[in-house]
Design an enzyme around this catalytic site. Sequence first.
Site, PDB file in Angstrom:
ATOM      1  N   ASP A  34      54.649  71.274  65.436  1.00 44.64           N
ATOM      2  CA  ASP A  34      55.338  70.347  64.533  1.00 44.64           C
ATOM      3  C   ASP A  34      54.552  69.033  64.541  1.00 44.64           C
ATOM      4  O   ASP A  34      54.187  68.531  65.608  1.00 44.64           O
ATOM      5  CB  ASP A  34      56.779  70.121  65.016  1.00 44.64           C
ATOM      6  CG  ASP A  34      57.662  69.528  63.945  1.00 44.64           C
ATOM      7  OD1 ASP A  34      58.662  70.167  63.579  1.00 44.64           O
ATOM      8  OD2 ASP A  34      57.359  68.407  63.457  1.00 44.64           O
ATOM      9  N   ILE A  35      54.274  68.482  63.345  1.00 46.10           N
ATOM     10  CA  ILE A  35      53.467  67.244  63.306  1.00 46.10           C
ATOM     11  C   ILE A  35      54.316  65.993  63.529  1.00 46.10           C
ATOM     12  O   ILE A  35      53.771  64.903  63.634  1.00 46.10           O
ATOM     13  CB  ILE A  35      52.640  67.077  62.005  1.00 46.10           C
ATOM     14  CG1 ILE A  35      53.503  67.252  60.770  1.00 46.10           C
ATOM     15  CG2 ILE A  35      51.430  67.975  62.015  1.00 46.10           C
ATOM     16  CD1 ILE A  35      52.797  66.785  59.504  1.00 46.10           C
ATOM     17  N   GLU A  98      65.140  70.871  56.266  1.00 45.06           N
ATOM     18  CA  GLU A  98      64.317  70.089  55.334  1.00 45.06           C
ATOM     19  C   GLU A  98      63.214  70.918  54.711  1.00 45.06           C
ATOM     20  O   GLU A  98      62.770  70.629  53.599  1.00 45.06           O
ATOM     21  CB  GLU A  98      63.718  68.883  56.061  1.00 45.06           C
ATOM     22  CG  GLU A  98      64.801  67.880  56.473  1.00 45.06           C
ATOM     23  CD  GLU A  98      64.262  66.640  57.149  1.00 45.06           C
ATOM     24  OE1 GLU A  98      63.057  66.616  57.487  1.00 45.06           O
ATOM     25  OE2 GLU A  98      65.055  65.712  57.359  1.00 45.06           O
ATOM     26  N   VAL A  99      62.732  71.919  55.432  1.00 46.72           N
ATOM     27  CA  VAL A  99      61.681  72.800  54.894  1.00 46.72           C
ATOM     28  C   VAL A  99      62.291  74.197  54.773  1.00 46.72           C
ATOM     29  O   VAL A  99      62.784  74.763  55.765  1.00 46.72           O
ATOM     30  CB  VAL A  99      60.445  72.828  55.813  1.00 46.72           C
ATOM     31  CG1 VAL A  99      59.394  73.789  55.251  1.00 46.72           C
ATOM     32  CG2 VAL A  99      59.854  71.425  55.975  1.00 46.72           C
ATOM     33  N   HIS A 103      62.492  78.782  60.067  1.00 46.54           N
ATOM     34  CA  HIS A 103      61.716  78.372  61.247  1.00 46.54           C
ATOM     35  C   HIS A 103      62.642  78.088  62.416  1.00 46.54           C
ATOM     36  O   HIS A 103      63.784  77.674  62.243  1.00 46.54           O
ATOM     37  CB  HIS A 103      60.823  77.161  60.955  1.00 46.54           C
ATOM     38  CG  HIS A 103      61.538  75.982  60.381  1.00 46.54           C
ATOM     39  ND1 HIS A 103      61.866  75.895  59.049  1.00 46.54           N
ATOM     40  CD2 HIS A 103      62.001  74.832  60.960  1.00 46.54           C
ATOM     41  CE1 HIS A 103      62.486  74.745  58.828  1.00 46.54           C
ATOM     42  NE2 HIS A 103      62.598  74.091  59.971  1.00 46.54           N
ATOM     43  N   HIS A 105      62.628  75.899  65.970  1.00 44.60           N
ATOM     44  CA  HIS A 105      61.979  74.840  66.746  1.00 44.60           C
ATOM     45  C   HIS A 105      62.048  75.216  68.226  1.00 44.60           C
ATOM     46  O   HIS A 105      63.134  75.535  68.734  1.00 44.60           O
ATOM     47  CB  HIS A 105      62.721  73.514  66.594  1.00 44.60           C
ATOM     48  CG  HIS A 105      62.803  72.970  65.203  1.00 44.60           C
ATOM     49  ND1 HIS A 105      62.046  71.902  64.781  1.00 44.60           N
ATOM     50  CD2 HIS A 105      63.571  73.323  64.139  1.00 44.60           C
ATOM     51  CE1 HIS A 105      62.357  71.607  63.515  1.00 44.60           C
ATOM     52  NE2 HIS A 105      63.284  72.466  63.108  1.00 44.60           N
TER      53      HIS A 105
HETATM   54  P1  5GP Z   1      63.896  71.338  59.569  1.00 51.24           P
HETATM   55  O1  5GP Z   1      64.749  70.103  59.530  1.00 51.24           O
HETATM   56  O2  5GP Z   1      63.661  71.910  58.200  1.00 51.24           O
HETATM   57  O3  5GP Z   1      64.380  72.334  60.568  1.00 51.24           O
HETATM   58  O4  5GP Z   1      62.528  70.846  60.157  1.00 51.24           O
HETATM   59  C1  5GP Z   1      61.324  70.810  59.475  1.00 51.24           C
HETATM   60  C2  5GP Z   1      60.266  70.420  60.480  1.00 51.24           C
HETATM   61  O5  5GP Z   1      59.013  70.531  59.848  1.00 51.24           O
HETATM   62  C3  5GP Z   1      60.393  68.995  60.996  1.00 51.24           C
HETATM   63  O6  5GP Z   1      60.510  69.019  62.407  1.00 51.24           O
HETATM   64  C4  5GP Z   1      59.101  68.316  60.548  1.00 51.24           C
HETATM   65  O7  5GP Z   1      58.609  67.432  61.499  1.00 51.24           O
HETATM   66  C5  5GP Z   1      58.188  69.501  60.321  1.00 51.24           C
HETATM   67  N1  5GP Z   1      57.166  69.304  59.311  1.00 51.24           N
HETATM   68  C6  5GP Z   1      57.338  68.740  58.089  1.00 51.24           C
HETATM   69  N2  5GP Z   1      56.177  68.764  57.399  1.00 51.24           N
HETATM   70  C7  5GP Z   1      55.257  69.352  58.199  1.00 51.24           C
HETATM   71  C8  5GP Z   1      53.873  69.670  58.031  1.00 51.24           C
HETATM   72  O8  5GP Z   1      53.247  69.397  57.014  1.00 51.24           O
HETATM   73  N3  5GP Z   1      53.264  70.305  59.072  1.00 51.24           N
HETATM   74  C9  5GP Z   1      53.929  70.620  60.217  1.00 51.24           C
HETATM   75  N4  5GP Z   1      53.208  71.228  61.174  1.00 51.24           N
HETATM   76  N5  5GP Z   1      55.226  70.326  60.420  1.00 51.24           N
HETATM   77  C10 5GP Z   1      55.889  69.706  59.420  1.00 51.24           C
END
Ligand code: 5GP
Length: 140
Positions: A34-35, A98-99, A103, A105
Amino acid sequence: MTAYDPENIFAKILRKEIPSFRVYEDDETYCFMDIMPRSDGHCLVIPKTPCRNILDATPAQLAACMATVSKVANAAKAAFNADGITLQQFSEVAGGQEVFHLHFHIHPRHEGVSLRPPGTMGDMDVIKSNAEAIRAKIDQ
Ligand code: 5GP
């Protein structure tokens, strides 16, 4: 349910249209850092085939992800000498997602140390070396 969007950022990572720090992959799954890490060693496990989240994932996609989660979680715990692991999964906006590519974590955790708040970009050199540290503990 909203349809899967093949232009989401993790789909682009899978197609290598944008870079990522690879930790592990097999035929069905990909693990990368995660970045915006909320813990040292924060990484993500995704299926290579499309699905939005836990609500549309097939049992086969979930099983493949869990096999990789187990492998990487043990490696990350060893790499960071962690006391435990937190596994997070968010589904749909109301669930904190958000994505929109499924996934999980993985966070190595140390007693008394909280997760950092989300949304702060990490140091790429540190993230790269953390990926290497986890990779070194995975027997492939
Ligand atoms: P969500 O809230 O959808 O579970 O988390 C999305 C995760 O994707 C977040 O922890 C965020 O930091 C990570 N993320 C967002 N954009 C990128 C990216 O371009 N590359 C990587 N490696 N992680 C990302």
